[in-house]
Design a protein around this motif. Structure first.
Motif, PDB file in Angstrom:
ATOM      1  N   PRO A   1       0.822  -1.222   0.000  1.00 36.66           N
ATOM      2  CA  PRO A   1       0.000   0.000   0.000  1.00 36.66           C
ATOM      3  C   PRO A   1       0.847   1.259   0.000  1.00 36.66           C
ATOM      4  CG  PRO A   1      -0.047  -1.072   2.152  1.00 36.66           C
ATOM      5  CD  PRO A   1       0.661  -2.007   1.236  1.00 36.66           C
ATOM      6  N   GLU A   2       0.404   2.224  -0.786  1.00 36.04           N
ATOM      7  CA  GLU A   2       1.097   3.504  -0.875  1.00 36.04           C
ATOM      8  C   GLU A   2       0.107   4.623  -0.561  1.00 36.04           C
ATOM      9  OE1 GLU A   2       2.637   3.797  -4.807  1.00 36.04           O
ATOM     10  OE2 GLU A   2       3.882   1.990  -4.632  1.00 36.04           O
ATOM     11  N   PRO A   3       0.469   5.571   0.303  1.00 42.98           N
ATOM     12  CA  PRO A   3      -0.439   6.683   0.616  1.00 42.98           C
ATOM     13  C   PRO A   3      -0.600   7.609  -0.589  1.00 42.98           C
ATOM     14  CG  PRO A   3       1.691   7.011   1.653  1.00 42.98           C
ATOM     15  CD  PRO A   3       1.733   5.636   1.064  1.00 42.98           C
ATOM     16  N   GLN A   4      -1.841   8.006  -0.840  1.00 43.51           N
ATOM     17  CA  GLN A   4      -2.143   8.886  -1.971  1.00 43.51           C
ATOM     18  C   GLN A   4      -3.105   9.971  -1.499  1.00 43.51           C
ATOM     19  OE1 GLN A   4      -0.512   8.481  -4.710  1.00 43.51           O
ATOM     20  NE2 GLN A   4       0.160   6.349  -4.594  1.00 43.51           N
ATOM     21  N   LEU A   5      -3.253  11.006  -2.326  1.00 45.94           N
ATOM     22  CA  LEU A   5      -4.183  12.090  -2.009  1.00 45.94           C
ATOM     23  C   LEU A   5      -4.955  12.465  -3.264  1.00 45.94           C
ATOM     24  CD1 LEU A   5      -5.031  14.074   0.299  1.00 45.94           C
ATOM     25  CD2 LEU A   5      -3.461  15.725  -0.765  1.00 45.94           C
ATOM     26  N   ALA A   6      -6.270  12.412  -3.154  1.00 48.01           N
ATOM     27  CA  ALA A   6      -7.131  12.826  -4.264  1.00 48.01           C
ATOM     28  C   ALA A   6      -7.451  14.306  -4.085  1.00 48.01           C
ATOM     29  CB  ALA A   6      -8.404  11.995  -4.284  1.00 48.01           C
ATOM     30  N   SER A   7      -6.886  15.107  -4.939  1.00 41.65           N
ATOM     31  CA  SER A   7      -7.089  16.552  -4.842  1.00 41.65           C
ATOM     32  C   SER A   7      -8.500  16.914  -5.270  1.00 41.65           C
ATOM     33  CB  SER A   7      -6.056  17.272  -5.721  1.00 41.65           C
ATOM     34  OG  SER A   7      -6.260  18.660  -5.684  1.00 41.65           O
ATOM     35  N   ASN A   8      -9.228  17.544  -4.359  1.00 41.32           N
ATOM     36  CA  ASN A   8     -10.613  17.946  -4.628  1.00 41.32           C
ATOM     37  C   ASN A   8     -11.473  16.767  -5.081  1.00 41.32           C
ATOM     38  OD1 ASN A   8     -12.314  20.170  -4.360  1.00 41.32           O
ATOM     39  ND2 ASN A   8     -12.359  20.536  -6.563  1.00 41.32           N
ATOM     40  N   GLY A   9     -11.176  15.595  -4.519  1.00 43.05           N
ATOM     41  CA  GLY A   9     -11.982  14.405  -4.793  1.00 43.05           C
ATOM     42  C   GLY A   9     -11.604  13.635  -6.032  1.00 43.05           C
ATOM     43  N   SER A  10     -10.546  14.036  -6.754  1.00 42.52           N
ATOM     44  CA  SER A  10     -10.167  13.358  -8.002  1.00 42.52           C
ATOM     45  C   SER A  10      -8.698  12.943  -7.970  1.00 42.52           C
ATOM     46  CB  SER A  10     -10.415  14.262  -9.208  1.00 42.52           C
ATOM     47  OG  SER A  10     -11.796  14.533  -9.355  1.00 42.52           O
ATOM     48  N   TYR A  11      -8.442  11.789  -8.605  1.00 38.78           N
ATOM     49  CA  TYR A  11      -7.073  11.260  -8.655  1.00 38.78           C
ATOM     50  C   TYR A  11      -6.841  10.606 -10.014  1.00 38.78           C
ATOM     51  CZ  TYR A  11      -3.038   8.276  -7.532  1.00 38.78           C
ATOM     52  OH  TYR A  11      -1.819   7.661  -7.532  1.00 38.78           O
ATOM     53  N   GLN A  12      -5.753  10.969 -10.668  1.00 42.91           N
ATOM     54  CA  GLN A  12      -5.387  10.360 -11.955  1.00 42.91           C
ATOM     55  C   GLN A  12      -3.938   9.901 -11.902  1.00 42.91           C
ATOM     56  OE1 GLN A  12      -7.048  13.596 -12.286  1.00 42.91           O
ATOM     57  NE2 GLN A  12      -8.962  12.433 -12.463  1.00 42.91           N
ATOM     58  N   LEU A  13      -3.678   8.788 -12.601  1.00 37.94           N
ATOM     59  CA  LEU A  13      -2.330   8.257 -12.654  1.00 37.94           C
ATOM     60  C   LEU A  13      -2.096   7.602 -14.011  1.00 37.94           C
ATOM     61  CD1 LEU A  13       0.327   7.471 -11.092  1.00 37.94           C
ATOM     62  CD2 LEU A  13      -0.808   5.303 -10.573  1.00 37.94           C
ATOM     63  N   THR A  14      -0.982   7.929 -14.635  1.00 40.69           N
ATOM     64  CA  THR A  14      -0.584   7.251 -15.874  1.00 40.69           C
ATOM     65  C   THR A  14       0.120   5.954 -15.502  1.00 40.69           C
ATOM     66  OG1 THR A  14      -0.304   9.370 -17.007  1.00 40.69           O
ATOM     67  CG2 THR A  14       0.754   7.448 -17.999  1.00 40.69           C
ATOM     68  N   MET A  15      -0.313   4.849 -16.098  1.00 38.69           N
ATOM     69  CA  MET A  15       0.200   3.546 -15.700  1.00 38.69           C
ATOM     70  C   MET A  15       1.670   3.374 -16.081  1.00 38.69           C
ATOM     71  SD  MET A  15      -2.257   2.177 -14.062  1.00 38.69           S
ATOM     72  CE  MET A  15      -2.198   0.397 -14.001  1.00 38.69           C
ATOM     73  N   SER A  16       2.104   3.950 -17.209  1.00 34.60           N
ATOM     74  CA  SER A  16       3.517   3.926 -17.608  1.00 34.60           C
ATOM     75  C   SER A  16       4.121   2.525 -17.566  1.00 34.60           C
ATOM     76  CB  SER A  16       4.337   4.856 -16.711  1.00 34.60           C
ATOM     77  OG  SER A  16       3.851   6.177 -16.782  1.00 34.60           O
ATOM     78  N   GLY A  17       3.387   1.560 -18.129  1.00 39.57           N
ATOM     79  CA  GLY A  17       3.896   0.196 -18.198  1.00 39.57           C
ATOM     80  C   GLY A  17       3.681  -0.625 -16.951  1.00 39.57           C
ATOM     81  N   ARG A  18       3.145  -0.019 -15.882  1.00 45.70           N
ATOM     82  CA  ARG A  18       2.893  -0.766 -14.653  1.00 45.70           C
ATOM     83  C   ARG A  18       1.778  -1.776 -14.895  1.00 45.70           C
ATOM     84  NH1 ARG A  18       2.695   1.131  -8.808  1.00 45.70           N
ATOM     85  NH2 ARG A  18       3.095   3.220  -9.628  1.00 45.70           N
TER      86      ARG A  18
END
Length: 251
Positions: free
Chosen positions: A179-196
């Motif tokens: 698990p990695e801590p994340q923060l959704a700014s203003n309720g939204s979160y985006q991440l590019t998978m970049s081969g993951r």
């Protein structure tokens, strides 16, 4: 904390659905109430429906064998407990042997039971299992609870190797990520998978956080929107930052 799991392929989606059904089946069949035994039987029909859609047994056996080979490579590793490793290998071997012993199509013995199939057919109709529709089923529901439970266990038992196999696979899958801590700014979160690569996402929120994640993902990008848990009005996006944990799981 509340956990949310999001499968990224159809195989994991099927395993998660079956896990949920087996959990409900185990809960309701242990009761004495006829209403709970009815729910257990309907749930067994759902297990039969989901498990029969694909060559699930072969998929589970192949994955268990792959995991067995991986664990075998850890033999004589001083950083790995030999006792724990032997226990895990034994569990996998027992589950594989039980799956191999399942003859024919999954749940075929249930499909060949005309009485059960009549109940299954009527249960698809709202209110279709009333006593005037299925008097023999009404009689069964009024039998001694121990007798009903005995019948249910006889019908469930041959399907348990599927449960045991998927339990091992999903446990290994969940343990594969960190698990990695994340923060959704203003309720939204985006991440590019970049081969993951991943087969499942696990998201954890504090129980006190009044937000529900809506997850959309493919091999290129991940998007999460946190929604307010409305039960009457149309759900709306949470308009604040939301802290959460995100885990990428892959076997």
């Amino acid at each position: 904390m509340i956990s949310y799991e999001y499968p990224l392929n159809e195989r994991i989606r099927t395993l998660l659905r079956l896990e949920d059904l087996y959990r409900k089946l185990g809960h309701f069949h242990r009761s004495d109430a006829p209403q709970d035994h009815h729910v257990a039987l309907i749930t067994l029909f759902e297990v039969l429906e989901v498990a029969g859609r694909a060559d699930l047994k072969v998929d589970l056996m192949q994955e268990l064998e792959r995991q067995r080979q991986i664990l075998m490579s850890f033999r004589n590793n001083p950083e790995i407990s030999e006792e724990a490793l032997s226990g895990a290998l034994y569990e996998i071997e027992q589950a594989s042997a039980s799956l191999l012993a399942m003859a024919g199509k999954i749940g075929q013995y249930l499909r060949e039971n005309e009485w059960l199939m009549a109940i299954r057919s009527r249960a698809a109709i709202p209110g279709g299992v009333c006593e005037f529709d299925l008097p023999s089923y009404h009689f069964w529901l009024n039998r001694d609870p121990a007798a009903r439970r005995g019948d249910l266990e006889a019908w469930i038992q041959p399907m348990l190797p599927i449960r045991d196999g998927l339990t091992i696979v999903l446990r290994l899958l969940r343990a594969s990520g960190h698990p990695e801590p994340q923060l959704a700014s203003n309720g939204s979160y985006q991440l590019t998978m970049s081969g993951r690569s991943a087969q499942m996402l696990r998201l954890r929120l504090a129980s006190s956080e009044a937000a529900i994640p809506e997850i959309s993902a493919n091999k290129y990008a991940l998007s999460i929107r946190f929604m307010r848990p409305e039960t009457i009005a149309r759900p709306r996006t949470v308009e604040r930052d939301v802290a959460f944990e995100l885990t990428f799981c892959s076997l």
